[in-house]
Enzyme design. Structure first.
Site, PDB file in Angstrom:
ATOM      1  N   LYS A 116       0.698  -1.166  -0.050  1.00 13.36           N
ATOM      2  CA  LYS A 116       0.015  -0.042   0.145  1.00 13.36           C
ATOM      3  C   LYS A 116       0.983   1.092  -0.015  1.00 13.36           C
ATOM      4  O   LYS A 116       1.267   1.702   1.048  1.00 13.36           O
ATOM      5  CB  LYS A 116      -0.929   0.006   1.170  1.00 13.36           C
ATOM      6  CG  LYS A 116      -1.899   1.279   0.868  1.00 13.36           C
ATOM      7  CD  LYS A 116      -2.408   1.870   2.440  1.00 13.36           C
ATOM      8  CE  LYS A 116      -1.400   2.867   2.771  1.00 13.36           C
ATOM      9  NZ  LYS A 116      -1.540   3.975   2.044  1.00 13.36           N
ATOM     10  N   GLY A 159      -4.650   3.093  -1.580  1.00  8.84           N
ATOM     11  CA  GLY A 159      -5.598   3.597  -0.634  1.00  8.84           C
ATOM     12  C   GLY A 159      -5.021   4.456   0.656  1.00  8.84           C
ATOM     13  O   GLY A 159      -3.906   4.630   0.737  1.00  8.84           O
ATOM     14  N   ASP A 160      -5.908   4.530   1.660  1.00 12.18           N
ATOM     15  CA  ASP A 160      -5.285   5.366   2.617  1.00 12.18           C
ATOM     16  C   ASP A 160      -4.928   4.504   3.958  1.00 12.18           C
ATOM     17  O   ASP A 160      -5.419   3.364   3.969  1.00 12.18           O
ATOM     18  CB  ASP A 160      -6.462   6.634   3.105  1.00 12.18           C
ATOM     19  CG  ASP A 160      -7.566   5.833   3.567  1.00 12.18           C
ATOM     20  OD1 ASP A 160      -7.737   4.784   4.188  1.00 12.18           O
ATOM     21  OD2 ASP A 160      -8.509   6.604   3.881  1.00 12.18           O
ATOM     22  N   GLY A 161      -4.039   5.140   4.932  1.00 16.14           N
ATOM     23  CA  GLY A 161      -3.700   4.418   6.148  1.00 16.14           C
ATOM     24  C   GLY A 161      -4.736   4.097   6.993  1.00 16.14           C
ATOM     25  O   GLY A 161      -5.012   2.794   7.373  1.00 16.14           O
ATOM     26  N   PRO A 162      -5.558   4.854   7.365  1.00 18.06           N
ATOM     27  CA  PRO A 162      -6.639   4.533   8.376  1.00 18.06           C
ATOM     28  C   PRO A 162      -7.665   3.077   7.728  1.00 18.06           C
ATOM     29  O   PRO A 162      -8.218   2.509   8.718  1.00 18.06           O
ATOM     30  CB  PRO A 162      -7.563   5.751   8.503  1.00 18.06           C
ATOM     31  CG  PRO A 162      -6.414   6.994   8.090  1.00 18.06           C
ATOM     32  CD  PRO A 162      -5.498   6.338   7.016  1.00 18.06           C
ATOM     33  N   VAL A 180      -6.946   1.056   4.582  1.00 16.12           N
ATOM     34  CA  VAL A 180      -6.345  -0.145   3.925  1.00 16.12           C
ATOM     35  C   VAL A 180      -5.090  -0.467   5.002  1.00 16.12           C
ATOM     36  O   VAL A 180      -4.851  -1.772   5.165  1.00 16.12           O
ATOM     37  CB  VAL A 180      -5.576   0.121   2.477  1.00 16.12           C
ATOM     38  CG1 VAL A 180      -4.900  -0.968   1.977  1.00 16.12           C
ATOM     39  CG2 VAL A 180      -6.808   0.345   1.502  1.00 16.12           C
ATOM     40  N   GLY A 181      -4.398   0.555   5.139  1.00 22.62           N
ATOM     41  CA  GLY A 181      -3.262   0.254   6.305  1.00 22.62           C
ATOM     42  C   GLY A 181      -3.762  -0.259   7.598  1.00 22.62           C
ATOM     43  O   GLY A 181      -3.102  -1.262   7.916  1.00 22.62           O
ATOM     44  N   GLU A 240      10.245   2.230   9.965  1.00 26.95           N
ATOM     45  CA  GLU A 240      11.282   3.450   9.706  1.00 26.95           C
ATOM     46  C   GLU A 240      10.747   4.536   9.638  1.00 26.95           C
ATOM     47  O   GLU A 240       9.683   4.720   8.999  1.00 26.95           O
ATOM     48  CB  GLU A 240      11.791   2.821   8.214  1.00 26.95           C
ATOM     49  CG  GLU A 240      13.108   3.527   7.909  1.00 26.95           C
ATOM     50  CD  GLU A 240      13.137   5.076   7.568  1.00 26.95           C
ATOM     51  OE1 GLU A 240      12.853   6.017   8.434  1.00 26.95           O
ATOM     52  OE2 GLU A 240      12.943   4.903   6.352  1.00 26.95           O
ATOM     53  N   CYS A 244      13.597  11.357   5.943  1.00 25.66           N
ATOM     54  CA  CYS A 244      13.682  11.231   7.353  1.00 25.66           C
ATOM     55  C   CYS A 244      14.824  11.221   8.129  1.00 25.66           C
ATOM     56  O   CYS A 244      14.942  11.582   9.160  1.00 25.66           O
ATOM     57  CB  CYS A 244      13.190   9.957   7.695  1.00 25.66           C
ATOM     58  SG  CYS A 244      13.999   8.794   6.359  1.00 25.66           S
ATOM     59  N   GLU A 258       9.977  17.137  14.084  1.00 29.77           N
ATOM     60  CA  GLU A 258      10.244  17.149  12.867  1.00 29.77           C
ATOM     61  C   GLU A 258       9.260  17.906  12.070  1.00 29.77           C
ATOM     62  O   GLU A 258       8.118  17.926  11.974  1.00 29.77           O
ATOM     63  CB  GLU A 258       9.745  15.374  12.315  1.00 29.77           C
ATOM     64  CG  GLU A 258      10.558  14.946  11.099  1.00 29.77           C
ATOM     65  CD  GLU A 258      10.272  13.522  10.703  1.00 29.77           C
ATOM     66  OE1 GLU A 258       9.156  13.126  11.150  1.00 29.77           O
ATOM     67  OE2 GLU A 258      11.143  12.919  10.150  1.00 29.77           O
TER      68      GLU A 258
HETATM   69  P1  NDP Z   1       1.809   8.911   7.627  1.00 36.48           P
HETATM   70  O1  NDP Z   1       2.934   8.189   8.570  1.00 36.48           O
HETATM   71  O2  NDP Z   1       0.504   9.223   8.000  1.00 36.48           O
HETATM   72  O3  NDP Z   1       2.157   8.403   6.188  1.00 36.48           O
HETATM   73  C1  NDP Z   1       2.966   7.395   5.672  1.00 36.48           C
HETATM   74  C2  NDP Z   1       2.311   6.253   5.053  1.00 36.48           C
HETATM   75  O4  NDP Z   1       1.424   5.529   6.252  1.00 36.48           O
HETATM   76  C3  NDP Z   1       1.162   6.619   4.123  1.00 36.48           C
HETATM   77  O5  NDP Z   1       1.051   5.357   3.244  1.00 36.48           O
HETATM   78  C4  NDP Z   1       0.031   6.579   5.015  1.00 36.48           C
HETATM   79  O6  NDP Z   1      -1.382   6.418   4.251  1.00 36.48           O
HETATM   80  C5  NDP Z   1       0.259   5.191   6.056  1.00 36.48           C
HETATM   81  N1  NDP Z   1      -0.790   5.604   7.303  1.00 36.48           N
HETATM   82  C6  NDP Z   1      -1.159   6.486   8.105  1.00 36.48           C
HETATM   83  N2  NDP Z   1      -1.804   6.285   8.930  1.00 36.48           N
HETATM   84  C7  NDP Z   1      -1.786   5.067   9.196  1.00 36.48           C
HETATM   85  C8  NDP Z   1      -2.268   3.849  10.113  1.00 36.48           C
HETATM   86  N3  NDP Z   1      -2.972   4.394  11.051  1.00 36.48           N
HETATM   87  N4  NDP Z   1      -2.259   2.623   9.676  1.00 36.48           N
HETATM   88  C9  NDP Z   1      -1.321   2.299   8.737  1.00 36.48           C
HETATM   89  N5  NDP Z   1      -0.808   3.182   7.904  1.00 36.48           N
HETATM   90  C10 NDP Z   1      -0.987   4.572   8.037  1.00 36.48           C
HETATM   91  O7  NDP Z   1       2.703  10.244   7.474  1.00 36.48           O
HETATM   92  P2  NDP Z   1       1.987  11.896   6.834  1.00 36.48           P
HETATM   93  O8  NDP Z   1       1.927  11.527   5.138  1.00 36.48           O
HETATM   94  O9  NDP Z   1       0.766  12.143   7.577  1.00 36.48           O
HETATM   95  O10 NDP Z   1       3.213  12.855   7.195  1.00 36.48           O
HETATM   96  C11 NDP Z   1       3.344  13.390   8.796  1.00 36.48           C
HETATM   97  C12 NDP Z   1       4.822  13.430   8.900  1.00 36.48           C
HETATM   98  O11 NDP Z   1       5.497  12.240   9.223  1.00 36.48           O
HETATM   99  C13 NDP Z   1       5.814  14.408   7.987  1.00 36.48           C
HETATM  100  O12 NDP Z   1       5.562  15.669   8.327  1.00 36.48           O
HETATM  101  C14 NDP Z   1       6.928  13.689   8.520  1.00 36.48           C
HETATM  102  O13 NDP Z   1       7.188  14.173   9.702  1.00 36.48           O
HETATM  103  C15 NDP Z   1       6.854  12.272   8.817  1.00 36.48           C
HETATM  104  N6  NDP Z   1       6.888  11.225   7.962  1.00 36.48           N
HETATM  105  C16 NDP Z   1       8.078  10.646   7.751  1.00 36.48           C
HETATM  106  C17 NDP Z   1       8.689   9.704   6.812  1.00 36.48           C
HETATM  107  C18 NDP Z   1       9.754   8.922   6.942  1.00 36.48           C
HETATM  108  O14 NDP Z   1      10.326   8.675   5.853  1.00 36.48           O
HETATM  109  N7  NDP Z   1      10.271   8.359   8.036  1.00 36.48           N
HETATM  110  C19 NDP Z   1       7.600   9.629   5.477  1.00 36.48           C
HETATM  111  C20 NDP Z   1       6.563  10.449   5.511  1.00 36.48           C
HETATM  112  C21 NDP Z   1       6.149  11.359   6.606  1.00 36.48           C
HETATM  113  P3  NDP Z   1      -2.268   8.174   4.394  1.00 36.48           P
HETATM  114  O15 NDP Z   1      -1.315   8.464   3.083  1.00 36.48           O
HETATM  115  O16 NDP Z   1      -3.652   7.491   3.744  1.00 36.48           O
HETATM  116  O17 NDP Z   1      -2.086   8.733   5.662  1.00 36.48           O
END
Ligand code: NDP
Length: 474
Positions: free
Chosen positions: A171, A202-205, A207-208, A246, A280, A380
């Site tokens: 996903k 799909g989205d995290g909340p 599919v994730g 990660e 990150c 961050e």
């Molecule tokens: P998220 O952690 O929400 O998104 C990353 C992935 O996780 C997306 O595919 C997302 O789907 C999914 N996801 C979100 N919530 C859940 C859940 N409850 N269960 C399973 N999967 C989930 O990051 P954001 O895009 O909201 O970014 C927020 C902050 O996170 C950034 O400002 C940054 O600080 C940090 N970040 C860090 C990353 C890294 O490389 N370590 C990468 C991205 C963000 P969906 O898009 O639908 O939320």
């Protein structure tokens, strides 16, 4: 309009059960460039069923067969290299030169690193007590990847699945579905058996979360925010899945006065701004020895003022927009927080850079006179925003560097190699970059503390996807 409304399940491009459409927006123009579908729990169940069935035979394949598959994936990834780069330029605003040289390049580099590691990996060995140790694929894996380094993260998770004989459901972030679709086309063309690799947009909340809780998934590999990572762990706990994470970082970059200040500080600023700060492991806290503080501010300011911001479709070493309005608003808010906290704005600030009246472009920004207690020093930001903090001596630098819940990376600038080794040994981080030393494909990548657990890349990145079985003969 780019159409990403099919999912790749059981070796075929299929219409999802869900009909909920989601627009793909250009971060540079804010216009809709495509459409995808946000999958639902039934889509997840179909994908898991395919992966469970495929595991029965793929888990028994020989290493040579899996190496052949990876070599084919490598050949096709190279053929589709430019398609991958352009997809990321369009969907998340990575400037095209950087999208080729770093973003798409990681798809090839990690794959070559994994092929090398798989060749070395011992899958069966005799222990000194006569028992046999066998390494087997862990099972069906749920892979969740973010929008900031889309292909980097997909390669770090999908390749170990194929290499070890696991099967998976990927996903990607719903904001970057395009590069993921191309990656699925590559896997398909390489002749991967049906059901081994499945892609659900799909989205995290939804599919994730369904993947994290699914009883037939044995491992979740997640990259993203610490908030979402802990949510994945919580949901995975009931079925005792292995979870590798990660997560975020707030990496310190310690500048000692004995380094080549002009070169090291200029490159440090550029590295913080790379990918518009959406990495990150970006060196976002510049810790500077007091004796060279004034000189460093001047060099850092010059470097930031020379940082070009431009349209991602233009060739060059500029930075592009942030990936979405959501991130633009977060970064604008944190710049405002820094000003309100009393940090000194050395360069940049809120609003778009001059010449831009649309798109999620932000001004490269540096704060000086920052203390480590300020929010801009410990949260961050994920934008091109650098916080400069002064330190007294080596011990003070180490204390400030480690005073963070994160521990992904750290950076050191010094010409004294004894000091470099000494300080590196005290830094609580998964990687220490000394005098600009960059990540090499095939090395492990991952964090200490709240930056996650497990390691991605190379041999350790394969072992995370394996179980160990011991054979005791009578
Ligand atoms: P998220 O952690 O929400 O998104 C990353 C992935 O996780 C997306 O595919 C997302 O789907 C999914 N996801 C979100 N919530 C859940 C859940 N409850 N269960 C399973 N999967 C989930 O990051 P954001 O895009 O909201 O970014 C927020 C902050 O996170 C950034 O400002 C940054 O600080 C940090 N970040 C860090 C990353 C890294 O490389 N370590 C990468 C991205 C963000 P969906 O898009 O639908 O939320």
């Amino acid at each position: 309009m780019i159409d990403v409304r099919k999912f790749y399940l059981n070796g075929e491009w299929v219409k999802p059960v869900s009909t909920q459409e989601f627009p793909i927006l250009s971060p540079a123009s804010e216009e809709q460039i495509g459409v995808t579908i946000l999958g639902n729990e039934q889509d997840v169940n179909k994908a898991v069923a395919a992966a469970v069935e495929a595991f029965k035979s793929f888990s028994l394949t020989k290493k040579e067969e899996r190496l052949q598959l990876l070599e084919k994936v490598l050949e096709i990834t190279k053929d589709r290299f430019d398609d991958l780069a352009w997809a990321m330029t369009k969907e998340m605003g990575a400037p095209i030169s950087m999208a080729r040289d770093a973003q798409a390049d990681s798809g090839v580099g990690h794959l070559e690193g994994f092929i090398h590691s798989l060749k070395q990996l011992v899958e069966r060995e005799t222990l000194s007590n006569g028992d046999i140790l066998v390494r087997e694929p862990i099972g069906v894996c749920g892979l969740i990847t973010p929008w900031n380094w889309p292909i980097n993260q997909i390669a770090l998770k999908v390749i170990p699945v194929l290499a070890t004989g696991c099967t998976c459901i990927l996903k990607p972030s719903e904001h970057t579905p395009l590069s993921a679709q191309i990656y699925a086309e590559i896997i398909d063309e390489a002749g991967c058996p049906p059901g081994v690799f499945n892609l659900i947009q799909g989205d995290g909340p939804t599919v994730g979360a369904a993947m994290s809780a699914h009883k037939d998934i044995q491992m979740m590999s997640f990259t993203g925010s610490t908030r979402a990572g802990t949510d994945v762990s919580r949901r995975a706990a009931d079925t005792v899945k292995r979870v590798t994470l990660e997560l975020g970082g707030k990496s310190p970059n310690i500048v000692f006065s004995d380094c080549n200040l002009e070169k090291r500080v200029t490159e440090s600023v550029k590295e913080c701004f790379l990918n518009s700060g959406q990495s990150c492991d970006a060196p976002t806290r510049l810790l500077v020895e007091k004796s060279c503080y004034g000189e460093v501010l001047e060099i850092a300011k010059r470097a930031a003022l020379s940082q070009k911001v431009a349209d991602p479709t233009e060739e060059g070493d500029h930075i592009g927009p942030l990936f979405d309005k959501i991130q633009f608003d977060r970064v604008q808010n944190m710049i405002k927080v820094g000003i309100d906290e009393g940090a000194e704005l050395l360069v940049g600030g809120t609003g778009r850079p001059s010449g831009f009246d649309k798109g999620w472009f932000v001004k490269p920004t540096i704060f000086s006179n920052v203390t480590n207690e300020m929010r801009i020093a410990h949260e961050e930001i994920f934008g091109p925003v650098l916080a400069i903090i002064a330190f007294d001596d080596e011990a003070d630098a180490i204390n400030i560097a480690n005073d963070t819940p994160y521990g992904l990376a750290a950076y050191l600038q010094t010409d004294d190699m004894d000091r470099a080794e000494r300080v590196a040994s005290r830094l609580r981080a998964g990687a220490v970059h000394i005098n600009g030393g960059g990540f090499n494909y095939g090395s492990p990548f991952g964090g200490f503390k709240q930056s996650g657990n497990g390691r991605e890349g190379g041999k350790m990145g394969l072992e995370d996807f394996q179980e160990v079985k011991t054979l005791h003969f009578g």
